[in-house]
Scaffold this motif. Structure first.
Motif, PDB file in Angstrom:
ATOM      1  N   PHE A  73      -5.039  11.160 -15.805  1.00 41.48           N
ATOM      2  CA  PHE A  73      -5.363  11.843 -14.555  1.00 41.48           C
ATOM      3  C   PHE A  73      -4.897  13.299 -14.596  1.00 41.48           C
ATOM      4  CE2 PHE A  73      -4.842   7.365 -12.755  1.00 41.48           C
ATOM      5  CZ  PHE A  73      -6.198   7.106 -12.865  1.00 41.48           C
ATOM      6  N   ASP A  74      -3.803  13.566 -15.288  1.00 41.81           N
ATOM      7  CA  ASP A  74      -3.352  14.952 -15.453  1.00 41.81           C
ATOM      8  C   ASP A  74      -4.340  15.728 -16.313  1.00 41.81           C
ATOM      9  OD1 ASP A  74      -1.044  14.406 -13.975  1.00 41.81           O
ATOM     10  OD2 ASP A  74       0.073  13.802 -15.771  1.00 41.81           O
ATOM     11  N   ILE A  75      -4.867  15.081 -17.373  1.00 40.19           N
ATOM     12  CA  ILE A  75      -5.866  15.723 -18.222  1.00 40.19           C
ATOM     13  C   ILE A  75      -7.135  16.008 -17.423  1.00 40.19           C
ATOM     14  CG2 ILE A  75      -7.353  15.396 -20.248  1.00 40.19           C
ATOM     15  CD1 ILE A  75      -5.136  13.672 -21.448  1.00 40.19           C
ATOM     16  N   LEU A  76      -7.534  15.055 -16.607  1.00 37.73           N
ATOM     17  CA  LEU A  76      -8.736  15.211 -15.789  1.00 37.73           C
ATOM     18  C   LEU A  76      -8.606  16.430 -14.883  1.00 37.73           C
ATOM     19  CD1 LEU A  76     -11.421  13.634 -15.251  1.00 37.73           C
ATOM     20  CD2 LEU A  76     -10.235  12.542 -13.325  1.00 37.73           C
ATOM     21  N   ARG A  77      -7.413  16.630 -14.353  1.00 36.62           N
ATOM     22  CA  ARG A  77      -7.183  17.771 -13.450  1.00 36.62           C
ATOM     23  C   ARG A  77      -6.990  19.074 -14.230  1.00 36.62           C
ATOM     24  NH1 ARG A  77      -2.364  16.411 -11.487  1.00 36.62           N
ATOM     25  NH2 ARG A  77      -1.358  17.721 -13.072  1.00 36.62           N
ATOM     26  N   ASP A  78      -6.107  19.051 -15.226  1.00 39.95           N
ATOM     27  CA  ASP A  78      -5.697  20.292 -15.873  1.00 39.95           C
ATOM     28  C   ASP A  78      -6.704  20.793 -16.909  1.00 39.95           C
ATOM     29  OD1 ASP A  78      -3.398  20.031 -14.371  1.00 39.95           O
ATOM     30  OD2 ASP A  78      -2.232  19.134 -16.003  1.00 39.95           O
ATOM     31  N   ARG A  79      -7.337  19.880 -17.632  1.00 39.29           N
ATOM     32  CA  ARG A  79      -8.245  20.296 -18.696  1.00 39.29           C
ATOM     33  C   ARG A  79      -9.690  20.331 -18.243  1.00 39.29           C
ATOM     34  NH1 ARG A  79      -7.914  17.138 -24.296  1.00 39.29           N
ATOM     35  NH2 ARG A  79      -5.720  17.704 -23.971  1.00 39.29           N
ATOM     36  N   GLY A 110       0.804  -1.207   0.000  1.00 41.74           N
ATOM     37  CA  GLY A 110       0.000   0.000   0.000  1.00 41.74           C
ATOM     38  C   GLY A 110       0.838   1.257   0.000  1.00 41.74           C
ATOM     39  N   ALA A 111       2.018   1.179   0.601  1.00 48.16           N
ATOM     40  CA  ALA A 111       2.917   2.337   0.575  1.00 48.16           C
ATOM     41  C   ALA A 111       3.306   2.681  -0.858  1.00 48.16           C
ATOM     42  CB  ALA A 111       4.154   2.058   1.422  1.00 48.16           C
ATOM     43  N   ASP A 112       3.529   1.655  -1.673  1.00 50.10           N
ATOM     44  CA  ASP A 112       3.844   1.896  -3.085  1.00 50.10           C
ATOM     45  C   ASP A 112       2.639   2.518  -3.800  1.00 50.10           C
ATOM     46  OD1 ASP A 112       6.397   0.703  -2.784  1.00 50.10           O
ATOM     47  OD2 ASP A 112       5.513  -1.280  -3.062  1.00 50.10           O
ATOM     48  N   ALA A 113       1.443   2.068  -3.443  1.00 54.16           N
ATOM     49  CA  ALA A 113       0.232   2.630  -4.050  1.00 54.16           C
ATOM     50  C   ALA A 113       0.076   4.101  -3.705  1.00 54.16           C
ATOM     51  CB  ALA A 113      -0.989   1.847  -3.589  1.00 54.16           C
ATOM     52  N   ASN A 114       0.485   4.476  -2.514  1.00 54.92           N
ATOM     53  CA  ASN A 114       0.375   5.870  -2.109  1.00 54.92           C
ATOM     54  C   ASN A 114       1.420   6.749  -2.783  1.00 54.92           C
ATOM     55  OD1 ASN A 114      -1.769   5.350  -0.349  1.00 54.92           O
ATOM     56  ND2 ASN A 114      -0.387   4.789   1.308  1.00 54.92           N
ATOM     57  N   ALA A 115       2.526   6.145  -3.213  1.00 58.53           N
ATOM     58  CA  ALA A 115       3.630   6.926  -3.777  1.00 58.53           C
ATOM     59  C   ALA A 115       3.667   6.922  -5.297  1.00 58.53           C
ATOM     60  CB  ALA A 115       4.969   6.383  -3.238  1.00 58.53           C
ATOM     61  N   ILE A 116       3.138   5.863  -5.950  1.00 64.45           N
ATOM     62  CA  ILE A 116       3.293   5.681  -7.396  1.00 64.45           C
ATOM     63  C   ILE A 116       1.911   5.510  -8.010  1.00 64.45           C
ATOM     64  CG2 ILE A 116       4.352   4.276  -9.207  1.00 64.45           C
ATOM     65  CD1 ILE A 116       6.356   3.290  -7.073  1.00 64.45           C
ATOM     66  N   VAL A 117       1.564   6.364  -8.957  1.00 66.78           N
ATOM     67  CA  VAL A 117       0.198   6.375  -9.485  1.00 66.78           C
ATOM     68  C   VAL A 117      -0.166   5.058 -10.157  1.00 66.78           C
ATOM     69  CG1 VAL A 117       0.885   7.467 -11.658  1.00 66.78           C
ATOM     70  CG2 VAL A 117      -1.477   7.689 -10.839  1.00 66.78           C
ATOM     71  N   GLN A 118       0.772   4.439 -10.882  1.00 70.94           N
ATOM     72  CA  GLN A 118       0.451   3.155 -11.535  1.00 70.94           C
ATOM     73  C   GLN A 118       0.140   2.081 -10.496  1.00 70.94           C
ATOM     74  OE1 GLN A 118       3.047   5.097 -12.276  1.00 70.94           O
ATOM     75  NE2 GLN A 118       3.235   5.345 -14.498  1.00 70.94           N
ATOM     76  N   CYS A 119       0.870   2.089  -9.400  1.00 75.74           N
ATOM     77  CA  CYS A 119       0.604   1.119  -8.333  1.00 75.74           C
ATOM     78  C   CYS A 119      -0.735   1.404  -7.671  1.00 75.74           C
ATOM     79  CB  CYS A 119       1.721   1.151  -7.295  1.00 75.74           C
ATOM     80  SG  CYS A 119       3.357   0.743  -7.959  1.00 75.74           S
ATOM     81  N   ARG A 120      -1.098   2.688  -7.595  1.00 77.35           N
ATOM     82  CA  ARG A 120      -2.406   3.050  -7.031  1.00 77.35           C
ATOM     83  C   ARG A 120      -3.530   2.492  -7.883  1.00 77.35           C
ATOM     84  NH1 ARG A 120      -2.046   8.600  -7.002  1.00 77.35           N
ATOM     85  NH2 ARG A 120      -0.632   8.278  -5.245  1.00 77.35           N
ATOM     86  N   VAL A 121      -3.356   2.523  -9.186  1.00 80.82           N
ATOM     87  CA  VAL A 121      -4.363   1.971 -10.089  1.00 80.82           C
ATOM     88  C   VAL A 121      -4.524   0.471  -9.856  1.00 80.82           C
ATOM     89  CG1 VAL A 121      -4.886   1.486 -12.517  1.00 80.82           C
ATOM     90  CG2 VAL A 121      -4.115   3.760 -11.838  1.00 80.82           C
ATOM     91  N   VAL A 122      -3.397  -0.246  -9.761  1.00 76.41           N
ATOM     92  CA  VAL A 122      -3.448  -1.694  -9.555  1.00 76.41           C
ATOM     93  C   VAL A 122      -4.074  -2.018  -8.203  1.00 76.41           C
ATOM     94  CG1 VAL A 122      -2.130  -3.833  -9.460  1.00 76.41           C
ATOM     95  CG2 VAL A 122      -1.409  -2.001 -11.011  1.00 76.41           C
ATOM     96  N   ALA A 123      -3.658  -1.305  -7.171  1.00 76.75           N
ATOM     97  CA  ALA A 123      -4.185  -1.560  -5.829  1.00 76.75           C
ATOM     98  C   ALA A 123      -5.682  -1.278  -5.769  1.00 76.75           C
ATOM     99  CB  ALA A 123      -3.444  -0.703  -4.802  1.00 76.75           C
TER     100      ALA A 123
END
Length: 295
Positions: free
Chosen positions: A146-152, A76-89
């Motif tokens: 996710f960057d597009i979702l935020r920025d655009r 879970g620490a990896d999920a909190n730090a790395i967006v790709q891991c967050r997606v998998v988790a």
């Protein structure tokens, strides 16, 4: 921090690919308003992306780029730090929750890609956004979205905004297993059409996931998938849901709102149905096909 640090990430149903580096990350089908509207139709697509983005416009020529190294995703620490891991988790947590709620639930596959990807539904570029392909029962994610979702589109950048997107696509997988996903094509446009009802139901299913994510324990570790959700976490998810409402997208692109062309529902509707799933924790509360009041 969202995921419990002690949870273990299972990457056994996940793959990663780099795809070809095409001519750029602009909208694949033309430019300007027309291209943007096609991009909007494709976003969060639960069906064949090639029906929205013409095949001849999708290229994989050029330099191959490497896929993401999934061995980085362990806890879970990896999920909190790395967006790709967050997606998998997040996919792991949705699988666990839907597996408890739905008898005979089968996990989908997940592919994290960059630039472009070949699927059983056809080829797609990152411009399509996250999507689910029923032909290979795989949810596809380019985390650059996710960057597009935020920025655009003005969504917040919080973790639960990203996790909502994953849970939404897994909601389409659940619809596929239930046999209801095809209803999106029966009357794909219009404020009360099958497309809108399908997307709002997937939003509701994402809310059901959020209801249980911080109280459901991972069987192998005994820790909850997510830490307790705060009001800000829920606000992040609602922000993401609203940012891709048809009315907001149309007004930003053309200066007017045309419900006859809706495919996903308004900002208020998307928030309403996520909230309904989160409030009740009941999949049966998500029957958008049985109501005359979509919100």
């Amino acid at each position: 921090m969202t995921f419990s640090e002690g949870m273990q990430i299972d990457t056994s149903t996940t793959s990663s690919s780099g795809g070809g580096r095409g001519p750029g990350r602009g909208i694949a089908v033309g430019g300007g308003i027309g291209g943007l509207l096609i991009f909007v139709v494709a976003m969060f697509l639960g069906v064949d992306p090639s029906s929205v983005v013409p095949q001849q416009q999708i290229g994989t020529e050029g330099v191959e780029t490497p896929g993401f190294d999934l061995s980085q995703c362990r806890t879970g620490a990896d999920a909190n730090a790395i967006v790709q891991c967050r997606v998998v988790a997040t996919g792991n947590s949705v699988d666990a929750i839907f597996g408890q709620l739905v008898q005979g639930y089968q996990r989908p596959r997940m592919e994290i890609f960059t630039n472009s990807v070949d699927t059983a539904c056809g080829a797609a570029t990152s411009d399509v956004g996250p999507f689910y392909c029923p032909g290979d029962q795989t949810a596809y994610f380019d985390t650059g979205f996710f960057d597009i979702l935020r920025d655009r589109f003005g969504s917040s950048g919080g973790p639960l905004a990203q996790e909502y997107v994953v849970a939404h696509e897994y909601g389409h997988h659940l619809q596929d297993l239930q046999g209801s996903l095809a209803r999106a094509q029966q009357d794909p446009e219009g404020a009360t059409g099958g497309g809108v009802r399908t997307e709002l139901q997937a939003d509701c299913y994402a809310g059901v996931w959020a209801h249980y994510a911080s109280i459901t324990k991972q069987e192998s570790t005994g820790v909850t998938f997510l830490e307790p959700l705060s009001d800000k976490d829920i606000a992040d998810a609602l922000s993401a849901a609203a940012s891709v409402g048809d009315d907001r997208i149309q007004e930003a692109a053309t200066g007017r709102v045309n419900p006859e062309a809706w495919t996903h529902g308004s900002a208020a509707q998307r928030q309403k149905w996520f909230t309904e799933g989160y409030r009740t924790g009941e999949l049966n509360a998500c029957d958008t096909f049985a109501t005359n009041n979509l919100g």
